[in-house]
Every structure is written in C-alpha cells, then in structure tokens.
Design an enzyme around this catalytic site. Structure first.
Site, short mmCIF file in Angstrom:
data_model
loop_
_atom_site.label_atom_id
_atom_site.label_comp_id
_atom_site.label_asym_id
_atom_site.label_seq_id
_atom_site.Cartn_x
_atom_site.Cartn_y
_atom_site.Cartn_z
N HIS A 31 0.86 -1.20 0.00
CA HIS A 31 0.00 0.00 0.00
C HIS A 31 0.89 1.25 0.00
CE1 HIS A 31 -3.85 2.14 1.52
NE2 HIS A 31 -2.98 3.07 1.14
N HIS A 90 1.57 5.33 -1.89
CA HIS A 90 1.10 6.44 -2.74
C HIS A 90 2.34 7.06 -3.36
CE1 HIS A 90 -3.01 6.40 -1.10
NE2 HIS A 90 -2.40 5.99 0.00
N LEU A 91 2.46 6.92 -4.68
CA LEU A 91 3.64 7.48 -5.35
C LEU A 91 3.34 8.84 -5.97
CD1 LEU A 91 5.20 4.37 -7.15
CD2 LEU A 91 5.46 5.13 -4.80
N ASN A 136 -5.45 6.74 -6.29
CA ASN A 136 -6.22 7.96 -5.96
C ASN A 136 -5.49 9.22 -6.40
OD1 ASN A 136 -4.29 7.55 -3.89
ND2 ASN A 136 -5.49 8.74 -2.43
N LYS A 156 -9.77 -1.10 -5.89
CA LYS A 156 -9.77 -0.40 -4.60
C LYS A 156 -11.10 0.30 -4.39
CE LYS A 156 -8.04 1.66 -0.91
NZ LYS A 156 -6.85 2.27 -0.40
N HIS A 172 -10.61 0.76 1.64
CA HIS A 172 -10.42 1.80 2.65
C HIS A 172 -11.65 1.67 3.56
CE1 HIS A 172 -8.93 5.80 4.12
NE2 HIS A 172 -10.13 5.73 4.67
N HIS A 193 -4.69 -0.66 5.80
CA HIS A 193 -4.29 0.12 6.99
C HIS A 193 -5.23 -0.10 8.18
CE1 HIS A 193 -7.11 2.70 4.91
NE2 HIS A 193 -6.23 3.19 4.10
N ASP A 208 1.26 2.62 3.58
CA ASP A 208 0.40 3.78 3.34
C ASP A 208 1.22 5.07 3.38
OD1 ASP A 208 -1.85 5.21 2.71
OD2 ASP A 208 -2.68 5.20 4.74
C1 NCD Z 1 -3.88 8.84 1.69
C2 NCD Z 1 -3.48 9.87 0.62
O1 NCD Z 1 -3.05 10.96 0.99
O2 NCD Z 1 -3.59 9.56 -0.56
N1 NCD Z 1 -4.01 9.51 2.96
C3 NCD Z 1 -3.97 8.95 4.17
O3 NCD Z 1 -4.18 9.66 5.15
N2 NCD Z 1 -3.69 7.68 4.35
C4 NCD Z 1 -5.11 8.13 1.27
C5 NCD Z 1 -5.48 6.94 2.11
O4 NCD Z 1 -4.87 5.88 2.00
O5 NCD Z 1 -6.41 7.07 2.91
ZN ZN Z 2 -3.40 5.01 1.41
#
Ligand code: NCD
Ligand code: ZN
Length: 346
Positions: free
Chosen positions: A16, A18-19, A44, A101, A138, A176, A248
C-alpha cells in the site's frame, strides 16, 4: 531470538503506497525504490485511475523514473460508480490491474469520485470473483453522527459484513487496519487479510490531537488508542499470514500540510519505513517474524513470487532527514530529525 547486530531478510514489498504523479512523484520515488521490491501503488490521483488506458499510462510514468531491476509497481483499479465493466474485466485479464480499490466517497485524499452506495459496484465485485482478484478496501464509514475514531468499526459492521455475505469467495484486504476491533475481525474472518502501517504501531491520538492538530501525524484512518496500537503490534509481530506490510506512505507538499485551512491526511514514511518496522519488531522481540510480514505473507496473498534477493539490516544509529525535496516541492519525512536504531546496508 538472540541479540542480533545484523539481519538479512528477503527484499521487502509494500502492498500500500502512494507514489503520486508529476513533480511530486519525482520528489518521492527514490525513497520507495531504494529498498522496496513489489509494490501496490494506490490509484487515488486527482483524476482517479479507473480505466485501463489510465493505468497503463501511469505505470509508464512511474517506470520511466526507475533504474533498478527489483522495483515492480502494481495497480488496483479505482472503483467509481460509473466503471466500464468490459474495460475493467479486460484489464484484470491482462494484468493491467491487480485488483480493485474501494474508497467510500469523501473518506480520504482524492476520494470524491469514490463509491456512494456499495451496491453500485456489485458488478465489479462479481468480475473480481470471476478472475480471482482481490478487493482492497479503505474501510471507513463516513457519517456526521459517527466519530472519526469509530469509522472503521462502523464500516465493518454495516458494510464489510454485507459484502462478505454477498460475495463469500471474494478475497479482501482491509487496508491500513487501525483498530483492535478491525484487527480481531481480520484475524477471525475467512478471506479477509489486513495491511498494517508503521505509524499505526508508533502513534496514538495524543500525538495528533493536541492544542493544535499535528498535521504531520494526521492520516486516514486516524491513529487511535494505546490498546489499538498494542493489538496491531501483536498481530504484525506474530507471523500470522493474514497480516502484511502496507506502509500507506502518503506524501503531501508542505503547502497542503502547514498554514492551510484544509490539512490533507497522509504520513510520508518511505524514507525509513522498513527501518521503522524493524525497530518495532525488535522492540517486540519478534525479529524472527519480520521477514514473513515484510516479504512473504503479502506475496503469497497476491499469488506473486517472493523476491529472490535479500537486504541486510544493521543495528546502527542514524538520523533521518527532516524533508525530501525536489524543485519547489518539500515533503516532511515521518520521524524526520529522529534517531533510528536500524539501518539498511547499501
Ligand atoms: C492517503 C493519501 O493521501 O492519498 N491519505 C492517508 O491519510 N492515508 C489516502 C489513504 O490511504 O487514505
Ligand atoms: Zn493510502
């Protein structure tokens, strides 16, 4: 386990991440690819990745910045109410998407295209079952009368149980996992697995909600009580196959965190995530289970090969930088300025 000064483990994955895209992607990518093998890149983006053409383009953008052999990104499709089911099935068949997702609408960063009513995505869930691909969730129910701390529990009781009953063969990851309630549910329920972040095993709500909110410890789902943290540590460190790594790690530019009326949720841990997990497992006398959590359980779940190479961790102190920067972008590193007790050998 005896006191260790060094430890070799199979190269970790991260199920998990976010890039992001554009300059923010360029800013953060090395923090992930420095150590991670396979990774799931969350879809996202501002324009959600909800069709195969977008998925292909995004993967190309990421891979154009990678110069090693071991880093392999996988994408889940962002489920929207209006998904094109033929395109979705083709993308599953052709492995453009590893699964899908589910973001409940307005639950977190860039979730305004998320799902407003779970039954709207039932055709997509049928496709997932047909191709034996997982649903990543989520798991938070958003409602004015539900406290931010209870969103996970309400999602499980009101929505997840319904999904499980309607799709008993669907493989699900509760992403998460943030509460003892959620972790117990994962442990006890067939076909449900969970990722656990480092920050949910380090922080409690006292680290976030002070006189002023600490924006750099603010994430979704929010961190909770000490008892939740302890339960997550116990499950992660137990070696239980149902739980695996998912940092995450979610970078935001400082402009979205400081001096703003709308703080974006997300904690950027990639510069030291593996080191933090190692420290947690060490504190729990469970270094012997670290490799299962970081490098084996997730690969098994996703029916992917375990990585072939190893990394070496050394018990050596180092200080993590405060920020990761590129052009005019500046991202605060989780744990920045603090001393870590484990370092990855270069
Ligand atoms: C994530 C994001 O910023 O894309 N933020 C977070 O607080 N974890 C999105 C997510 O996984 O909920
Ligand atoms: Zn996330």
């Amino acid at each position: 386990m005896n006191y260790l000064n060094s430890l070799e483990i199979i190269r970790p994955d991260d199920w998990h991440t976010h890039l992001r895209e554009g300059d923010l992607l360029k800013c953060v990518i090395n923090s992930y690819s420095r150590v991670i093998g396979k990774c799931i890149v969350m879809p996202n983006l501002k324009n959600p990745i909800n069709k195969s053409s977008l998925g292909k383009e995004y993967k190309k953008e990421i891979l154009s910045l990678i110069n090693n052999k071991y880093f392999k990104p996988f994408l889940p499709c962002y489920l929207t109410d209006d998904i094109d089911s033929i395109d979705f099935e083709n993308a599953l068949k052709n492995e453009i998407f590893i699964g899908a997702k589910l973001y409940p609408i307005n639950s977190t960063t860039n979730s305004s295209y998320g799902v407003s009513n779970i039954e709207n995505i039932y055709p997509s869930l049928e496709s997932l079952v047909k191709f034996n691909k997982p649903l990543l969730i989520h798991g938070e129910k958003i409602s004015e009368d539900i406290s931010i701390f209870d969103r996970e529990k309400y999602f499980i009781d009101d929505q997840l149980i319904k999904i499980i009953n309607d799709f008993p063969n669907l493989k699900i990851v509760l992403e998460h996992v943030s509460s003892e309630y959620g972790a117990n549910f994962v442990a006890q329920t067939n076909n449900i697995y969970g990722t656990i972040t480092p920050h949910h095993m380090i922080l409690t709500k006292k680290d976030v909600f002070k006189e002023n909110i600490n924006a750099h410890h603010y994430c979704m789902p929010v961190v909770k009580e000490e008892s939740d943290l302890v339960a997550l540590r116990n499950y992660a460190c137990s070696g239980n196959e149902k739980f695996f790594i998912g940092t995450d790690s979610a970078p935001h530019d400082l402009k979205q965190k400081e001096n703003t009326n709308e703080i974006m949720p997300g904690i950027f841990s990639a510069p030291c995530s593996i080191e933090l997990y190692t420290e947690i497992f060490d504190q729990e006398n469970s270094l012997n289970n670290l490799e299962k959590f970081t490098s084996i359980n997730g690969a098994k779940f996703y029916n992917l090969e375990v990585n072939k190479d190893k990394i070496k961790l050394l018990r050596e102190k180092w200080k993590i930088n405060q920020y990761t920067e590129y052009n005019n972008i500046k991202v605060k590193n989780f744990y920045g300025g603090n001393i870590l007790n484990w370092r990855i050998e270069n």
